[in-house]
Scaffold this motif. Structure first.
Motif, short mmCIF file in Angstrom:
data_model
loop_
_atom_site.label_atom_id
_atom_site.label_comp_id
_atom_site.label_asym_id
_atom_site.label_seq_id
_atom_site.Cartn_x
_atom_site.Cartn_y
_atom_site.Cartn_z
N GLN A 174 1.60 11.66 -10.51
CA GLN A 174 0.33 12.83 -10.32
C GLN A 174 1.50 14.07 -10.19
OE1 GLN A 174 -1.90 11.48 -6.90
NE2 GLN A 174 -3.87 10.61 -8.23
N ARG A 180 3.02 11.12 -0.35
CA ARG A 180 1.74 10.98 0.64
C ARG A 180 2.08 10.38 1.85
NH1 ARG A 180 -2.40 8.68 -3.77
NH2 ARG A 180 -1.96 10.61 -5.43
N ARG A 191 1.51 6.58 -6.97
CA ARG A 191 0.47 6.94 -7.39
C ARG A 191 0.50 8.70 -7.21
NH1 ARG A 191 -1.79 2.71 -5.95
NH2 ARG A 191 -2.33 3.27 -3.85
N GLY A 192 1.50 8.93 -5.61
CA GLY A 192 1.81 10.44 -6.10
C GLY A 192 3.40 11.15 -7.01
N GLN A 221 1.74 8.05 5.29
CA GLN A 221 1.54 6.70 4.73
C GLN A 221 1.25 5.98 5.61
OE1 GLN A 221 0.04 4.96 1.96
NE2 GLN A 221 -0.94 3.93 3.34
N ASP A 228 1.48 4.31 -3.63
CA ASP A 228 0.64 5.41 -3.20
C ASP A 228 2.03 6.23 -3.03
OD1 ASP A 228 -1.14 5.88 -0.04
OD2 ASP A 228 -1.58 5.10 -1.95
N GLN A 229 2.80 5.96 -3.08
CA GLN A 229 4.34 6.68 -3.60
C GLN A 229 4.34 6.47 -5.15
OE1 GLN A 229 6.08 8.27 -1.31
NE2 GLN A 229 4.20 7.77 -0.29
N ARG A 258 0.49 -1.22 0.28
CA ARG A 258 -0.22 0.25 -0.10
C ARG A 258 1.28 1.31 -0.16
NH1 ARG A 258 -4.21 1.67 4.66
NH2 ARG A 258 -4.01 3.89 4.78
N HIS A 259 2.07 1.25 0.76
CA HIS A 259 3.01 2.28 1.07
C HIS A 259 3.36 2.34 -0.54
CE1 HIS A 259 5.87 5.59 2.66
NE2 HIS A 259 6.69 4.61 2.15
#
Length: 173
Positions: free
Chosen positions: A33, A99, A29-30, A101, A26-27, A22-23
């Motif tokens: 983006q 992000r 995706r960040g 986390q 998220d990184q 998950r971490h």
């Protein structure tokens, strides 16, 4: 810019611990983006602005620098050698996730935030390569400022208890 779809899929290596997925996702995706946020000033079909670039740390750095604010020397990467060279050049650095986390283990709850970093000793290449992060020259805090805007109303707060302990770098456990 034709922004038909913003795909955020990530293929995890077989040897990655499930609690880290998950971490790392998220990184990634960040990072994606953050790259996309550079196109907000161009005509776009399905503009990136609908994806919330204001939360993009990469976009925030770009706007801060363009506004004349002092921004520390920054590298966004997951290349071990590039990061090692950057840290050697700036002396003391810090690493920030795209992000915040958190995850739990048997020994407690952990939060990934900013951490000081002098070099990459103790980190293996594969771990560094798993997720791009934001690396910056370390700048000690004098204080923090939070600005909240509600329509035409602007409220600013100065936070003074950031000189030592976890608040000095935003790192926490």
């Amino acid at each position: 810019v034709w922004n038909r779809r913003f795909l955020l899929a990530y293929v995890y290596p077989d040897n990655m611990h499930p609690a880290d997925r998950r971490h790392v996702g998220d990184q990634a995706r960040g990072y994606l983006q953050g790259l996309a946020s550079f196109f907000v000033d161009h005509f776009s079909v399905n503009p990136v602005t609908t994806h919330g670039p204001s939360v993009s740390k990469v976009r925030q750095l770009s706007v801060a620098a363009a506004s004349g604010l002092k921004v520390p020397e920054t590298l966004v990467s997951n290349d071990y050698d590039e990061i090692a060279a950057f840290l050697a050049k700036v002396g003391e650095g810090c690493v920030k996730p795209f992000r915040m986390q958190s995850w739990g283990t048997k020994s407690g709850q952990y939060v990934a935030t900013t951490a000081r970093l002098r070099d990459l000793s103790g980190l293996d290449r594969e771990s560094v390569a798993l997720a791009p992060m934001i690396y910056q020259a370390f700048m000690p805090k004098a204080f923090e400022v939070r600005v909240t805007i509600f329509g035409n109303y602007v409220c600013c707060t100065r936070i003074n208890n950031q000189h030592e302990g976890p608040g000095a770098t935003d790192s926490m456990r």
